[in-house]
Write a protein that holds these residues in place. Sequence first.
Motif, PDB file in Angstrom:
ATOM      1  N   VAL A   1       4.230  -2.731  -3.423  1.00  0.00           N
ATOM      2  CA  VAL A   1       3.438  -2.019  -2.416  1.00  0.00           C
ATOM      3  C   VAL A   1       2.821  -0.750  -3.001  1.00  0.00           C
ATOM      4  O   VAL A   1       1.723  -0.348  -2.612  1.00  0.00           O
ATOM      5  CB  VAL A   1       4.321  -1.691  -1.189  1.00  0.00           C
ATOM      6  CG1 VAL A   1       3.554  -0.861  -0.185  1.00  0.00           C
ATOM      7  CG2 VAL A   1       4.790  -2.977  -0.528  1.00  0.00           C
ATOM      8  N   GLY A   2       3.503  -0.109  -3.965  1.00  0.00           N
ATOM      9  CA  GLY A   2       2.954   1.099  -4.574  1.00  0.00           C
ATOM     10  C   GLY A   2       1.610   0.827  -5.234  1.00  0.00           C
ATOM     11  O   GLY A   2       0.716   1.682  -5.240  1.00  0.00           O
ATOM     12  N   LEU A   3       1.465  -0.367  -5.790  1.00  0.00           N
ATOM     13  CA  LEU A   3       0.202  -0.724  -6.442  1.00  0.00           C
ATOM     14  C   LEU A   3      -0.960  -0.749  -5.453  1.00  0.00           C
ATOM     15  O   LEU A   3      -2.111  -0.514  -5.824  1.00  0.00           O
ATOM     16  CB  LEU A   3       0.374  -2.095  -7.120  1.00  0.00           C
ATOM     17  CG  LEU A   3      -0.697  -2.565  -8.095  1.00  0.00           C
ATOM     18  CD1 LEU A   3      -0.969  -1.541  -9.184  1.00  0.00           C
ATOM     19  CD2 LEU A   3      -0.264  -3.898  -8.733  1.00  0.00           C
ATOM     20  N   THR A   4      -0.642  -1.006  -4.194  1.00  0.00           N
ATOM     21  CA  THR A   4      -1.715  -1.010  -3.189  1.00  0.00           C
ATOM     22  C   THR A   4      -2.333   0.381  -3.033  1.00  0.00           C
ATOM     23  O   THR A   4      -3.501   0.503  -2.672  1.00  0.00           O
ATOM     24  CB  THR A   4      -1.209  -1.503  -1.815  1.00  0.00           C
ATOM     25  OG1 THR A   4      -0.215  -0.592  -1.326  1.00  0.00           O
ATOM     26  CG2 THR A   4      -0.628  -2.901  -1.887  1.00  0.00           C
ATOM     27  N   ALA A   5      -1.553   1.424  -3.323  1.00  0.00           N
ATOM     28  CA  ALA A   5      -2.114   2.781  -3.262  1.00  0.00           C
ATOM     29  C   ALA A   5      -3.179   2.946  -4.350  1.00  0.00           C
ATOM     30  O   ALA A   5      -4.192   3.626  -4.152  1.00  0.00           O
ATOM     31  CB  ALA A   5      -1.005   3.817  -3.421  1.00  0.00           C
ATOM     32  N   LEU A   6      -2.956   2.307  -5.492  1.00  0.00           N
ATOM     33  CA  LEU A   6      -3.955   2.357  -6.566  1.00  0.00           C
ATOM     34  C   LEU A   6      -5.191   1.535  -6.205  1.00  0.00           C
ATOM     35  O   LEU A   6      -6.314   1.904  -6.569  1.00  0.00           O
ATOM     36  CB  LEU A   6      -3.343   1.855  -7.875  1.00  0.00           C
ATOM     37  CG  LEU A   6      -2.411   2.860  -8.569  1.00  0.00           C
ATOM     38  CD1 LEU A   6      -1.568   2.175  -9.630  1.00  0.00           C
ATOM     39  CD2 LEU A   6      -3.216   4.000  -9.196  1.00  0.00           C
TER      40      LEU A   6
ATOM     41  N   ALA B   1      10.525   9.912   0.862  1.00  0.00           N
ATOM     42  CA  ALA B   1      11.409   9.248   1.836  1.00  0.00           C
ATOM     43  C   ALA B   1      10.978   7.795   1.973  1.00  0.00           C
ATOM     44  O   ALA B   1       9.814   7.459   1.738  1.00  0.00           O
ATOM     45  CB  ALA B   1      11.327   9.940   3.192  1.00  0.00           C
ATOM     46  N   ASP B   2      11.931   6.961   2.353  1.00  0.00           N
ATOM     47  CA  ASP B   2      11.622   5.572   2.682  1.00  0.00           C
ATOM     48  C   ASP B   2      11.531   5.486   4.199  1.00  0.00           C
ATOM     49  O   ASP B   2      12.506   5.783   4.897  1.00  0.00           O
ATOM     50  CB  ASP B   2      12.721   4.650   2.137  1.00  0.00           C
ATOM     51  CG  ASP B   2      12.346   3.184   2.294  1.00  0.00           C
ATOM     52  OD1 ASP B   2      11.699   2.830   3.308  1.00  0.00           O
ATOM     53  OD2 ASP B   2      12.691   2.390   1.404  1.00  0.00           O
ATOM     54  N   LEU B   3      10.377   5.066   4.690  1.00  0.00           N
ATOM     55  CA  LEU B   3      10.146   5.055   6.140  1.00  0.00           C
ATOM     56  C   LEU B   3      10.955   3.975   6.853  1.00  0.00           C
ATOM     57  O   LEU B   3      10.952   3.919   8.081  1.00  0.00           O
ATOM     58  CB  LEU B   3       8.656   4.890   6.424  1.00  0.00           C
ATOM     59  CG  LEU B   3       7.824   6.134   6.053  1.00  0.00           C
ATOM     60  CD1 LEU B   3       6.355   5.772   5.891  1.00  0.00           C
ATOM     61  CD2 LEU B   3       8.001   7.228   7.106  1.00  0.00           C
TER      62      LEU B   3
HETATM   63  N1  SAM Z   1      -2.188   5.775   3.190  1.00  0.00           N
HETATM   64  C1  SAM Z   1      -2.578   5.758   1.795  1.00  0.00           C
HETATM   65  C2  SAM Z   1      -4.053   5.587   1.658  1.00  0.00           C
HETATM   66  O1  SAM Z   1      -4.666   4.991   2.552  1.00  0.00           O
HETATM   67  O2  SAM Z   1      -4.594   6.019   0.640  1.00  0.00           O
HETATM   68  C3  SAM Z   1      -1.835   4.684   0.991  1.00  0.00           C
HETATM   69  C4  SAM Z   1      -2.033   3.287   1.478  1.00  0.00           C
HETATM   70  S1  SAM Z   1      -1.157   2.115   0.452  1.00  0.00           S
HETATM   71  C5  SAM Z   1      -1.997   0.669   0.941  1.00  0.00           C
HETATM   72  C6  SAM Z   1       0.419   1.942   1.284  1.00  0.00           C
HETATM   73  C7  SAM Z   1       1.360   3.097   0.994  1.00  0.00           C
HETATM   74  O3  SAM Z   1       2.485   2.984   1.849  1.00  0.00           O
HETATM   75  C8  SAM Z   1       1.880   3.090  -0.436  1.00  0.00           C
HETATM   76  O4  SAM Z   1       1.691   4.334  -1.042  1.00  0.00           O
HETATM   77  C9  SAM Z   1       3.357   2.770  -0.272  1.00  0.00           C
HETATM   78  O5  SAM Z   1       4.204   3.358  -1.262  1.00  0.00           O
HETATM   79  C10 SAM Z   1       3.632   3.319   1.114  1.00  0.00           C
HETATM   80  N2  SAM Z   1       4.784   2.680   1.716  1.00  0.00           N
HETATM   81  C11 SAM Z   1       4.957   1.356   1.978  1.00  0.00           C
HETATM   82  N3  SAM Z   1       6.183   1.128   2.482  1.00  0.00           N
HETATM   83  C12 SAM Z   1       6.787   2.354   2.551  1.00  0.00           C
HETATM   84  C13 SAM Z   1       8.076   2.785   2.955  1.00  0.00           C
HETATM   85  N4  SAM Z   1       8.993   1.917   3.397  1.00  0.00           N
HETATM   86  N5  SAM Z   1       8.372   4.103   2.881  1.00  0.00           N
HETATM   87  C14 SAM Z   1       7.463   4.987   2.443  1.00  0.00           C
HETATM   88  N6  SAM Z   1       6.228   4.636   2.016  1.00  0.00           N
HETATM   89  C15 SAM Z   1       5.902   3.334   2.060  1.00  0.00           C
END
Ligand code: SAM
Length: 301
Positions: A18-23, A157-159
């Motif tokens: 999922v972190g890669l989606t931020a990239l 934090a982990d949501l």
């Molecule tokens: N909101 C940002 C943007 O639009 O630029 C990032 C969107 S990216 C598609 C999704 C983000 O949600 C990622 O950075 C990911 O690490 C974060 N994310 C997903 N699940 C998460 C969790 N359980 N706790 C915290 N962050 C989370």
Amino acid sequence: MTGTAPQHTDVEGVDGGVGLTALLVAAARTIETHRDDSLARDAYAEHFVRAAPACADWPVRIEQVPDGDGDPLWGRFARYFGLRTRVLDDFLLRSVRTGPRQVVLLGAGLDTRALRLNWPSGCTVFEIDRAGVLEFKHRVLTDLAAIPKAKRVAVPADLRTDWVSALTGAGFDLAAPSVWLAEGLLFYLPGPAETHVIDTVDKLTAKGSALAFEAKLEKDLLAYHDSPIYTATREQIGIDLLHLFDKGPRPDSAGALRAKGWSTSMYTPFDFTRRHGHGPLPEPNDALEGNRWVFAHKPRP
Ligand code: SAM
């Protein structure tokens, strides 16, 4: 902003899953930034893309994409992210003009609004994401000597777990109104975790607060395996979004907020394409068809 983009920074936490989606979103913002008809400019986005080995061969200008706007990923999908960025920039700035000085970005990823937007004085932007993503972001922005336009507070934090103490411990004031954003986040979370996030936002918000979030209609999370956008994202850069989305039933978060007294309005991205004159319009087998942008307000007394 000064300095040149660091190359091949360690990107543990942002370089996979999922972190890669931020990239992916950062790459889309990079392309959007350099369009003649740009809807949102983010000068920092390209530095994240250049710092991450996973993006080494991703384009950063639409001119580098062989099919240009005809490319489902770097054309249409990137434009979608550009439109979304603009619409949510506008929401945040509109919301703080009514008084709140606290902004909380849920799943902030590589969002640089704390640095890009012209905030009124006294604003604090809390950025919640997983530690690895925020550490990567911090390293890139530190190398750039980037200066935020609001007080910027990273909240690792982990949501899916308890994140309230991390936020309040970072200085969030429960008594003051706040503005919240969950952009490109909720459909990665299991339904009960989304419900918990929405319930928690309600509990942490004073009257006069606002929240915007992106949702997807449930059927869309199971369909569109062969849609051009998801297929191109999987085949061109190896991100299988349908695999990353949570497959369980989705809660009706807008309905839940209304039941708690919030007012809500819901739009499709296409509504904003028509308003701005740029962005994706409906097409057959369209993975964007079920995307909804929800704007919620907790009335003042
Ligand atoms: N909101 C940002 C943007 O639009 O630029 C990032 C969107 S990216 C598609 C999704 C983000 O949600 C990622 O950075 C990911 O690490 C974060 N994310 C997903 N699940 C998460 C969790 N359980 N706790 C915290 N962050 C989370």
